[in-house]
Scaffold this active site. Structure first.
Site, mmCIF file in Angstrom:
data_model
loop_
_atom_site.group_PDB
_atom_site.id
_atom_site.type_symbol
_atom_site.label_atom_id
_atom_site.label_comp_id
_atom_site.label_asym_id
_atom_site.label_seq_id
_atom_site.Cartn_x
_atom_site.Cartn_y
_atom_site.Cartn_z
ATOM 1 N N HIS A 216 0.830 -1.337 0.168
ATOM 2 C CA HIS A 216 0.002 0.054 0.008
ATOM 3 C C HIS A 216 0.863 1.266 0.185
ATOM 4 O O HIS A 216 0.377 2.566 -0.344
ATOM 5 C CB HIS A 216 -1.005 0.088 1.066
ATOM 6 C CG HIS A 216 -1.929 -0.933 0.971
ATOM 7 N ND1 HIS A 216 -2.874 -0.941 1.607
ATOM 8 C CD2 HIS A 216 -2.202 -2.091 0.268
ATOM 9 C CE1 HIS A 216 -3.988 -2.093 1.332
ATOM 10 N NE2 HIS A 216 -3.377 -2.746 0.363
ATOM 11 N N GLU A 288 6.048 -33.620 -0.805
ATOM 12 C CA GLU A 288 4.875 -33.359 -1.156
ATOM 13 C C GLU A 288 5.420 -32.355 -2.669
ATOM 14 O O GLU A 288 6.578 -31.820 -2.663
ATOM 15 C CB GLU A 288 4.286 -32.475 -0.531
ATOM 16 C CG GLU A 288 3.384 -32.972 0.788
ATOM 17 C CD GLU A 288 2.258 -33.999 0.195
ATOM 18 O OE1 GLU A 288 2.619 -35.049 -0.234
ATOM 19 O OE2 GLU A 288 1.172 -33.418 0.115
#
Lengths: 410, 182, 254
Positions: A216, A288
């Site tokens: 931001h 994984e």
């Protein structure tokens, strides 16, 4: 620069809160009036999807902990208790397990978006670094989480990866003993992984907060890679990107739901439905899928310490990208040579992933070494060379001109 | 992409606004349904799991319990008194006028018809939760040593601080000699 | 165009992954027709009950099934009374009033009775090999129920040139082709309660179905919920897209 309209309200309640804690104006500035470039494409949806997955994993994780027992004799059975006896336990468990994969898919796409559009370049270097920190914390969290069901892959994956720390000269063995809390992966290891797996996501939340704050501050990048020059280049985040993010979320949820409801075990490994057995090593120990490229790089180096350094280096090198790629043009849309190098890099990443799943034999070793070398060559050699020699295409004057002038397919 | 049946630019006609409102209301409504449907499993998972529910009822064989004898069984983590009452105990219990009782209940209300020799109650004092002792106290029933509550031969509070009679759990006779509690 | 490239890369990755799994085993497992396959799959209750009978009469003498309780059998069509009777056939450890070890009859809440007291006893009775617990076997093996069927029907003659180690049996589906378990299923070994002919293939099919249920008893719930969720999400996606498009009109005029 681009000014968001200062927050205004007629509500007495809101004014009362605001004068004591300006939380409502802060949220307004971040999610409502935040000036976002008007030309963002769907590759910009993945940040909010990542935020959604972080919350989803935390919520499902906290619920799983209500029913899970972190002890070597009871862990596996407690997960089966969740799957069979707890109301909707199967749903929460499958959502959490597949959610980890979804989280990584979304984050990988988010990172790759950054690589293509130069989101790591000034003034967004810190934003990029905070992102890498989040990625590292995610990997640590996911690694420890996978150990908790105490299946064969849980145990042996933990054994292989913790043994890596033994590569540190002199003190390596002591480090590994410290990590294990014993002489092998056992109950002390499981307990501390459980504690840290619960803790780290909240550290991720904190770093995500910093990541959004940095975002931001510099404002979002955009597909053209050019700066926001005024209000005509932006639209308020709400309703344009809230609506778009909501739509993107729905599409993503259908993808997520497919895995959870119709193919919940495809992304996992059958061996993890076998209880951990320290006396029997599985034929092929595989992490994984989201770790496979790094696993391939680890195994590509024949030396243990070298492999560890290469694997770590593969992530550390990302920190230097803003300086390795010093081209002034951000977006690959205007960098045809870089664009090609980018795609080759992505394909190389997929190859590395495939190699990571294969046994370390024969041609797989050769291909793995070439792909690993290419990975580093991309950052150390190719990218800087392109930054030096490439003549980028002319960049549009402003976002507004490019979007509102002609066809704005970016 | 501009397959607009309506003009591409804004119109502030009421027809346009109504359609937009409906769409947004419908989408938000569906979103709320989705959120609700998602939240329910997250709450229901805290309800008793199937294995807990499987142990939520217990069968007891009454044949070894002779007249004048009682046993205590565990049910849902709590003690349950099962007493095979003598005729004297039953008579005493039936003779008590309701006006004397803090928690008025007839003896008949606390046993099953035709089986009034069997008194089955949760053995937790209704004062603060201690387990009363059997065949003690001033009323030929139970006495709670923690704060001095006396229960009669029907398990009703007669003296002491407890506000209610000992609770009767849900049970049924599967046969003359077998009950299922819960 | 770029979306297509990224989609292609993703599919490449997934395809390679799936190919990888098959390549490493190098044994081709035939795909069978299962009633529980597909988005709308359900368990064939008759098959489940026959499969349970095969497990009980053939497999349970060596293989435990520790994650299944007798009460779970309600889900495959047994009544409460039948479940009670089945459980009561087994004895479980208990203590008598003096604290001495004794036994009590099983109740529906009890887990299936294990054939051996511990791993050592199991190995001693099986020539050193440990018969694995079967609760999760359908999810713990590559190929799942297809593999189980292939294994049970895969006891063939030892091919020429193949050296079989002592005490082992040749099996076409088992990795390495040598398995310690002797052929467990033979024609008409079991008399099915519903009269179905108990060929080896039939028994293998039924027990594989049963084992898929023991591994994933919530499969039907999962798929049913999935259909509803997908359907609802499809509608929600359409609505959210239309909303987004309407909002976008204001920005880009199209």
């Amino acid at each position: 620069m681009s000014s968001s309209t200062p927050f205004q309200t007629n509500s007495k309640v809101v004014k009362w809160i605001e004068s004591r804690l300006p939380i409502i104006s802060t949220i307004d500035g971040a999610l409502v009036s935040y000036p976002a470039p008007r030309n963002l494409n769907y590759w910009w949806n993945f940040g909010s999807l990542a935020g959604f997955m972080l919350v989803a994993q935390i919520v499902t994780g906290i619920i799983l902990v209500m029913h899970y027992t972190p002890h070597v004799t009871l862990a596996f059975a407690s997960v089966e208790h969740i799957m069979r006896d707890v109301n909707y336990g199967w749903l929460i468990r499958y959502a959490h397990a597949n959610g980890a994969s979804m989280f990584f898919i979304v984050v990988y796409i988010h990172i790759i978006r950054g690589l293509y559009y130069g989101s790591y370049k000034a003034p967004r270097e810190l934003l990029w670094w905070l992102g890498i920190v989040i990625f590292l914390l995610m990997m640590a969290t996911a690694f420890m989480g996978y150990v908790l069901p105490w299946g064969q892959m849980s145990f042996w994956g933990a054994t292989v990866i913790t043994n890596l720390f033994g590569a540190v000269p002199y003190v390596g063995g002591d480090i590994v003993t410290l990590l294990w809390g014993g002489f092998s992966v056992d109950n002390p290891t499981l307990n501390r992984f459980f504690s840290l797996h619960y803790l780290l996501p909240f550290l991720i939340v904190a770093v995500v907060f910093l990541h959004l704050w940095a975002l931001h501050t510099s404002k979002s990048n955009n597909p053209l890679g050019i700066d926001i020059k005024g209000d005509q280049d932006t639209v308020p985040f709400h309703p344009y990107y809230t609506a778009k993010d909501a739509f993107g979320l729905c599409v993503f949820l259908m993808f997520f739901a497919y895995w959870v409801f119709f193919n919940p075990n495809y992304l996992g490994h059958p061996d993890n439905y076998i209880e951990a057995n320290p006396l029997v090593t599985p034929a092929h120990i595989v992490p994984e899928w989201y770790f496979l490229p790094f696993y391939a790089i680890l195994r590509a180096v024949p030396d243990k310490l070298g492999g560890v350094l290469a694997m770590g280096g593969a992530i550390v090198i990302l920190f230097f990208l803003p300086y390795l790629d010093f081209s002034k043009v951000r977006s690959a849309k205007f960098r045809p040579v870089y664009k090609m190098a980018f795609w080759i890099f992505v394909v190389n990443g997929v190859i590395l992933g495939y190699i990571g799943a294969m046994p370390a034999e024969g041609i797989y070793i050769t291909v793995g070494r070439i792909a690993s070398i290419y990975y580093f060559a991309h950052f150390f050699i190719i990218v800087p060379l392109i930054a030096w020699y490439e003549k980028p295409l002319p960049v549009p004057e402003s976002i507004a001109k490019a979007v509102l002038g002609n066809d704005a397919k970016a | 992409m501009a397959t607009s049946s309506s003009a591409g630019h804004e119109e502030h006609g009421s027809g346009q606004a109504t359609r937009r409102d409906f769409l947004i209301v419908a989408t938000c409504g569906l979103g709320a349904v989705a959120a609700g449907a998602t939240v329910w499993p997250l709450i229901d998972q805290m309800n008793p799991a199937a294995d807990v529910l499987a142990l939520s009822s217990t069968e007891v064989d009454l044949s070894p319990i002779a007249e004048g004898q009682g046993i205590t069984v565990m049910w849902r983590g709590k003690p349950v008194f099962i007493r095979h009452r003598t005729a004297k105990e039953i008579e005493e219990a039936e003779a008590v006028p309701l006006s004397e009782l803090r928690d008025p209940q007839t003896d008949a209300q606390r046993v099953k018809e035709g089986k009034k020799q069997w008194l089955i109650m949760v053995g937790i004092c209704t004062h603060l939760g201690c387990v009363p002792l059997g065949q003690q106290g001033d009323y030929d029933g139970w006495f709670c040593p923690c704060h001095g509550s006396h229960y009669d031969s029907s398990g009703r509070i007669r003296k002491g601080p407890a506000p209610l009679n000992l609770a009767i759990p849900e049970y049924q006779f599967l046969s003359d000699t077998k009950i299922k509690i819960g | 165009m770029r979306a297509m490239k990224i989609g292609a890369a993703a599919l490449l990755a997934l395809g390679l992954g799936a190919g990888a799994a098959a390549a490493s085993e190098a044994v081709h497992i035939e795909k069978q027709d299962w009633s529980f396959n597909g988005a709308f799959g359900t368990f064939d209750r008759a098959s489940l009950q026959r499969g349970y009978q095969v497990y009980k009469e053939v497999c349970a003498s060596c293989h435990s099934m520790k994650f299944i309780s007798f009460r779970n059998l309600r889900d495959i069509g047994f009544s409460e009374a039948e479940v009670k009777a089945l459980a009561a056939q087994y004895e479980y450890p208990a203590l008598d009033d003096t604290g001495e070890a004794t036994t009590r009859k099983g109740t529906p809440a009890d887990r299936f009775h294990a054939p051996f007291a511990n791993e050592l006893a199991a190995r001693a009775s099986n020539g050193g090999a440990l018969p694995p617990d079967l609760s999760l076997i359908a999810k713990a093996r590559v190929g799942g129920p297809d593999y189980i069927y292939a294994l049970l029907t895969g006891y063939h003659e030892v091919p020429a040139g193949f050296t079989l180690n002592a005490g082992m049996n040749y099996n076409a589906a088992f990795p390495g082709h040598q398995i310690a378990m002797a052929k467990p299923l033979n024609d008409d070994q079991v008399t099915f309660a519903d009269g179905t002919k108990a060929t080896t293939a039939q028994m293998a099919h039924d027990v594989a179905t049963f084992l898929m249920w023991t591994a994933e008893p919530k499969l039907e719930d999962r798929k049913r919920a999935g259909v509803k969720v997908m359907g609802f999400l499809a509608i929600l996606t359409i609505f959210s897209f239309l909303t987004y498009r309407r909002v976008r009109k204001k920005v880009q005029g199209h």
